[in-house]
Design a protein around this motif. Sequence first.
Motif, PDB file in Angstrom:
ATOM      1  N   ASP A  22       1.241  -1.591  -0.056  1.00  0.00           N
ATOM      2  CA  ASP A  22      -0.074  -0.046   0.000  1.00  0.00           C
ATOM      3  C   ASP A  22       0.731   1.208  -0.147  1.00  0.00           C
ATOM      4  O   ASP A  22       0.426   2.468  -0.971  1.00  0.00           O
ATOM      5  CB  ASP A  22      -1.060   0.213   1.190  1.00  0.00           C
ATOM      6  CG  ASP A  22      -2.032  -1.319   1.414  1.00  0.00           C
ATOM      7  OD1 ASP A  22      -2.237  -1.747   0.494  1.00  0.00           O
ATOM      8  OD2 ASP A  22      -2.701  -1.097   2.546  1.00  0.00           O
ATOM      9  N   ARG A  23       1.961   0.865   0.473  1.00  0.00           N
ATOM     10  CA  ARG A  23       3.012   2.381   0.536  1.00  0.00           C
ATOM     11  C   ARG A  23       3.912   2.346  -0.799  1.00  0.00           C
ATOM     12  O   ARG A  23       4.478   3.330   0.251  1.00  0.00           O
ATOM     13  CB  ARG A  23       4.006   2.180   1.831  1.00  0.00           C
ATOM     14  CG  ARG A  23       2.533   2.265   3.061  1.00  0.00           C
ATOM     15  CD  ARG A  23       3.550   2.398   4.405  1.00  0.00           C
ATOM     16  NE  ARG A  23       4.948   1.469   4.737  1.00  0.00           N
ATOM     17  CZ  ARG A  23       4.001   0.055   5.385  1.00  0.00           C
ATOM     18  NH1 ARG A  23       2.558   0.263   5.884  1.00  0.00           N
ATOM     19  NH2 ARG A  23       4.642  -0.488   5.825  1.00  0.00           N
ATOM     20  N   ALA A  24       4.007   1.449  -1.837  1.00  0.00           N
ATOM     21  CA  ALA A  24       4.581   1.381  -3.066  1.00  0.00           C
ATOM     22  C   ALA A  24       4.711   3.495  -3.376  1.00  0.00           C
ATOM     23  O   ALA A  24       3.386   3.691  -3.447  1.00  0.00           O
ATOM     24  CB  ALA A  24       3.840   0.024  -4.048  1.00  0.00           C
ATOM     25  N   TYR A  25       5.849   2.992  -3.924  1.00  0.00           N
ATOM     26  CA  TYR A  25       5.739   4.603  -4.541  1.00  0.00           C
ATOM     27  C   TYR A  25       5.900   4.223  -5.913  1.00  0.00           C
ATOM     28  O   TYR A  25       7.285   3.446  -6.505  1.00  0.00           O
ATOM     29  CB  TYR A  25       6.877   5.260  -4.907  1.00  0.00           C
ATOM     30  CG  TYR A  25       6.837   6.369  -5.092  1.00  0.00           C
ATOM     31  CD1 TYR A  25       6.631   7.610  -4.359  1.00  0.00           C
ATOM     32  CD2 TYR A  25       8.349   6.614  -6.069  1.00  0.00           C
ATOM     33  CE1 TYR A  25       6.662   9.083  -5.593  1.00  0.00           C
ATOM     34  CE2 TYR A  25       8.326   8.074  -6.956  1.00  0.00           C
ATOM     35  CZ  TYR A  25       7.919   8.669  -6.615  1.00  0.00           C
ATOM     36  OH  TYR A  25       7.495  10.155  -7.291  1.00  0.00           O
ATOM     37  N   ALA A  26       4.599   3.984  -7.092  1.00  0.00           N
ATOM     38  CA  ALA A  26       4.838   3.203  -8.295  1.00  0.00           C
ATOM     39  C   ALA A  26       4.294   3.690  -9.508  1.00  0.00           C
ATOM     40  O   ALA A  26       3.395   3.495  -9.580  1.00  0.00           O
ATOM     41  CB  ALA A  26       4.623   1.545  -8.144  1.00  0.00           C
ATOM     42  N   PRO A  27       4.628   5.573  -9.825  1.00  0.00           N
ATOM     43  CA  PRO A  27       3.436   5.754  -9.799  1.00  0.00           C
ATOM     44  C   PRO A  27       3.977   6.243 -12.059  1.00  0.00           C
ATOM     45  O   PRO A  27       3.166   5.850 -12.384  1.00  0.00           O
ATOM     46  CB  PRO A  27       3.899   7.398  -9.759  1.00  0.00           C
ATOM     47  CG  PRO A  27       4.910   6.869  -9.258  1.00  0.00           C
ATOM     48  CD  PRO A  27       5.544   6.209  -8.296  1.00  0.00           C
ATOM     49  N   TYR A  28       4.815   4.889 -12.326  1.00  0.00           N
ATOM     50  CA  TYR A  28       5.233   4.406 -13.583  1.00  0.00           C
ATOM     51  C   TYR A  28       4.752   3.175 -13.772  1.00  0.00           C
ATOM     52  O   TYR A  28       4.165   3.351 -15.013  1.00  0.00           O
ATOM     53  CB  TYR A  28       6.351   5.111 -13.766  1.00  0.00           C
ATOM     54  CG  TYR A  28       7.667   6.121 -13.362  1.00  0.00           C
ATOM     55  CD1 TYR A  28       7.387   7.775 -13.945  1.00  0.00           C
ATOM     56  CD2 TYR A  28       8.223   6.696 -11.807  1.00  0.00           C
ATOM     57  CE1 TYR A  28       7.442   8.881 -13.339  1.00  0.00           C
ATOM     58  CE2 TYR A  28       8.134   7.704 -11.192  1.00  0.00           C
ATOM     59  CZ  TYR A  28       7.926   8.893 -12.418  1.00  0.00           C
ATOM     60  OH  TYR A  28       8.664  10.108 -11.927  1.00  0.00           O
ATOM     61  N   SER A  29       5.158   2.694 -13.618  1.00  0.00           N
ATOM     62  CA  SER A  29       4.658   0.952 -13.355  1.00  0.00           C
ATOM     63  C   SER A  29       3.295   0.678 -13.036  1.00  0.00           C
ATOM     64  O   SER A  29       2.424   0.415 -13.449  1.00  0.00           O
ATOM     65  CB  SER A  29       4.986   0.235 -13.274  1.00  0.00           C
ATOM     66  OG  SER A  29       5.544   0.205 -11.438  1.00  0.00           O
TER      67      SER A  29
END
Length: 131
Positions: A16-23
């Motif tokens: 839930d805290r992942a920073y994945a704005p590109y994939s």
Amino acid sequence: MVHTSELIEAAKQARDRAYAPYSGFRMGAAVLTAEGTVMPGSLVENVSLGLAMCAERVALFACVAAGERPTVLVLVSPRTDGAVTHPCGACLQVALELGGPTMEVVAATTDGEVVRLPLGELLPRGPRKTR
Ligand SMILES: [Zn+2]
């Protein structure tokens, strides 16, 4: 004693805290250390795409930073082309260095499938130093 379901829950929270704005392919991990600590890890992407770091290695490196060693590695992720997503080769190699071939690797999908394998089956011939 930490149950696998608690580790999967910790990995879900890290996801839930992942920073994945590109994939948009959010991944979370959790490592159980020999000392009984649950160490979370989240995927962290960057506008410079090659700088992304897998959730599993974030958790594994945090173990080292805390002076501990991993015994179980859990990954929670969407499926990849319909199949359970296991840690990538780079993460398996780092896990092999720190936890050895008997370390348990748990891959859980976001739809609830769970696969448990010893690291040595996922990376049977990875180079490793003898202790
Ligand atoms: Zn990886």
